[in-house]
Scaffold this active site. Structure first.
Site, PDB file in Angstrom:
ATOM      1  N   LYS A   4      86.495  14.923  10.403  1.00 41.28           N
ATOM      2  CA  LYS A   4      86.994  13.547  10.355  1.00 41.28           C
ATOM      3  C   LYS A   4      86.044  12.454   9.902  1.00 41.28           C
ATOM      4  O   LYS A   4      84.777  12.466  10.260  1.00 41.28           O
ATOM      5  CB  LYS A   4      87.872  12.858  11.590  1.00 41.28           C
ATOM      6  CG  LYS A   4      88.284  11.498  11.503  1.00 41.28           C
ATOM      7  CD  LYS A   4      88.855  11.020  12.951  1.00 41.28           C
ATOM      8  CE  LYS A   4      89.375   9.840  12.914  1.00 41.28           C
ATOM      9  NZ  LYS A   4      90.054   9.578  14.453  1.00 41.28           N
ATOM     10  N   SER A  17      94.182   7.596  14.419  1.00 39.08           N
ATOM     11  CA  SER A  17      93.435   7.407  13.290  1.00 39.08           C
ATOM     12  C   SER A  17      92.877   8.935  12.583  1.00 39.08           C
ATOM     13  O   SER A  17      92.422   8.655  11.531  1.00 39.08           O
ATOM     14  CB  SER A  17      91.984   6.497  13.611  1.00 39.08           C
ATOM     15  OG  SER A  17      91.418   7.363  14.525  1.00 39.08           O
ATOM     16  N   SER A  33      94.539   8.553  19.095  1.00 40.53           N
ATOM     17  CA  SER A  33      94.355   8.931  17.674  1.00 40.53           C
ATOM     18  C   SER A  33      94.375  10.580  17.195  1.00 40.53           C
ATOM     19  O   SER A  33      94.126  10.957  15.936  1.00 40.53           O
ATOM     20  CB  SER A  33      92.864   8.561  17.229  1.00 40.53           C
ATOM     21  OG  SER A  33      92.886   7.033  17.031  1.00 40.53           O
TER      22      SER A  33
END
Length: 483
Positions: free
Chosen positions: A81, A157, A181
């Site tokens: 990520k 996220s 997230s």
């Protein structure tokens, strides 16, 4: 070693990481074949999804041809990520124009452990600016799309990682979770997402903790066994960590498939913040409760005593303060001036709010959430797990969390009804997971959320594996896979 025909390469997309690693171990495929197949799949699907924003194909190909460590995931392709988990020499922008040129000069401890496991990094995935939104639509890279409906959010996220796993680009991808997230995008994209106990995985050497312990590192995976085995190779304290989670009684991988026994499960479907919960999300939780009963567990409606208004104030103070911390830390690291034009309006509004939050107000919020942690711990002394919906509504359309010039915090306000469940375990530190057991009439996945006792990922993993066996979600294929 026998070669894998090109027409079989798509088969890798439907194998979890454990199965892919087993192919390498048995010398049925070479690591470079897994990596090349994943690259082909990313190139095919990424134009529709925008999940991968910084590809590192050349490095991946070189690594796959070289002497990979003899770890449990040797040769398996993986994505990081674009937030934390820094890799030396590879841009980490945190989804922000401010950091668009930031290239770390060292690996984080988590990346070192992932590499030692034999994983091959193919690039970094899309994330909202500083991970502050429950959707993945950064101005820097543009929106990431949900593989089940490309007009919908993949969540945030860790939305890019969720979309990549759900579409078969890779069998698992890095994520982190400061308010849901990992679990929110897992729910939106129909994959498995485990948020470990606070302090289970390291943030070093750059940080002792992130967001005051609210944030944790782990991954989004196709299977429960992958999540458990990955946690075995990444967990444990790093030198100088301010605290760490209680060590497990045995490897997490041994919990996947172990008998969970007869569990006491509380479930509730009402938001503690008073927001209405969408009927589809209520149905998902009730369906999960019914499945648990079918599997022999004791399930009853109950919820811990949590003051939603008090928690809402505390979360606002935390998010704003830690947004200011994030930006000021990066300014110190990069020696770059902080100016409003380099940030999205939502981020800048939170930054200014955070700089105005007094130290006493922040510490009062800590006092409140520490009491909440004790209340939840007391509740979970009567139950093994607490079941709720993961989100308050199905994946909304892209653009739903946009702010306006008149109200730059509109996206934050809009996020409240969408994510009323997941932040609780971030402020308490408890482990939690989103399990993809339910799809609504529109074909959208909706996760079921289970919270466990502090330090007890084992019970979550045992139940998740049992649920996966009873209702295998990997058999479902997202519509984007028809491309």
């Amino acid at each position: 070693m026998k070669e894998v025909p090109m027409d079989r390469r798509d088969d890798f997309a439907f194998l979890d990481a454990t199965a892919q690693a087993d192919l390498v171990r048995r010398r049925e495929v070479k690591p470079v074949e897994l990596v090349d197949a994943a690259i082909e799949r990313i190139d095919l699907l990424n134009p529709a999804l925008n999940a991968v924003v910084t590809p590192t194909y050349e490095q991946a190909h070189t690594a796959a041809l070289g002497e990979l460590p003899e770890g449990p995931f040797r040769g398996v392709p993986f994505l990081l990520k674009d937030l934390f988990a820094v890799e030396k020499g590879v841009r980490m922008s945190a989804g922000s124009t401010y950091l668009r040129d930031y290239v770390p000069d060292e690996d984080s401890e988590l990346v070192l452990r992932l590499r030692k496991a034999g994983l091959v990094f193919l690039g970094r995935t899309n994330a909202p600016e500083f991970g502050l939104s429950p959707t993945t639509e950064p101005a820097l890279y543009g929106p990431c799309c949900n593989p089940w409906d490309t007009s919908r959010t993949p969540g945030g996220s860790s939305g890019g990682s969720a979309a990549a796993v759900a579409s078969g680009m890779v069998p698992m991808a890095h994520g982190n979770d400061g308010g849901g997230s990992i679990r929110i995008p897992s729910s939106c994209c129909g994959v498995f997402g485990l948020k470990p106990t606070r302090g289970r995985n390291p943030f070093g050497p750059g940080f002792g903790d992130v967001w005051g312990g609210m944030a944790v590192e782990h991954a989004l995976t196709l299977s429960v066994r992958d999540s458990a085995a990955l946690l075995d190779v990444t967990s444990g304290p790093d030198l100088g960590d301010p605290y760490w989670a209680p060590p497990p009684a045995r490897p997490f991988s041994r919990e996947a498939g172990a008998d969970p026994g007869r569990l006491r499960i509380a479930f509730s479907t009402e938001s503690i913040f008073g927001y209405p919960v969408h009927p589809d999300c209520v149905s998902a939780a009730r369906s999960a409760a019914a499945l648990c009963e079918e599997l022999g567990h004791d399930v009853e409606e109950a919820a811990p005593p949590i003051d939603g208004e008090q928690l809402s104030v505390a979360l606002t103070n935390f998010i704003a303060s830690w947004c200011a911390w994030s930006i000021d830390c990066m300014a110190e690291l990069t020696n770059r001036p902080v100016t409003q034009d380099l940030f999205e309006p939502y981020t800048w509004a939170l930054y200014e709010m955070g700089r105005q939050c007094s130290a006493p107000a922040y510490l009062v919020s800590i006092t409140h959430v520490q009491k909440l942690a004790r209340d939840l711990a007391g509740f979970l002394s009567k139950y093994d797990l607490w079941l709720t919906p993961t989100t308050g509504e199905p994946p909304p359309p892209l653009g739903s969390f946009d702010s306006t010039p008149e109200n730059p915090l509109e996206g934050l306000i809009r996020g409240g009804p969408f994510v009323p469940f997941t932040p609780i375990c971030n402020v308490t530190g408890h482990p939690a997971m989103s399990v993809p057991l339910f799809w609504n009439s529109e074909g959208l996945p909706i996760g079921s959320h289970f919270a466990g006792r502090f330090g007890d990922e084992a019970t979550l993993i045992r139940l998740a594996a049992q649920l996966e066996e009873a209702r295998p979600w990997a058999r479902r294929q997202a519509p984007v896979l028809s491309l």
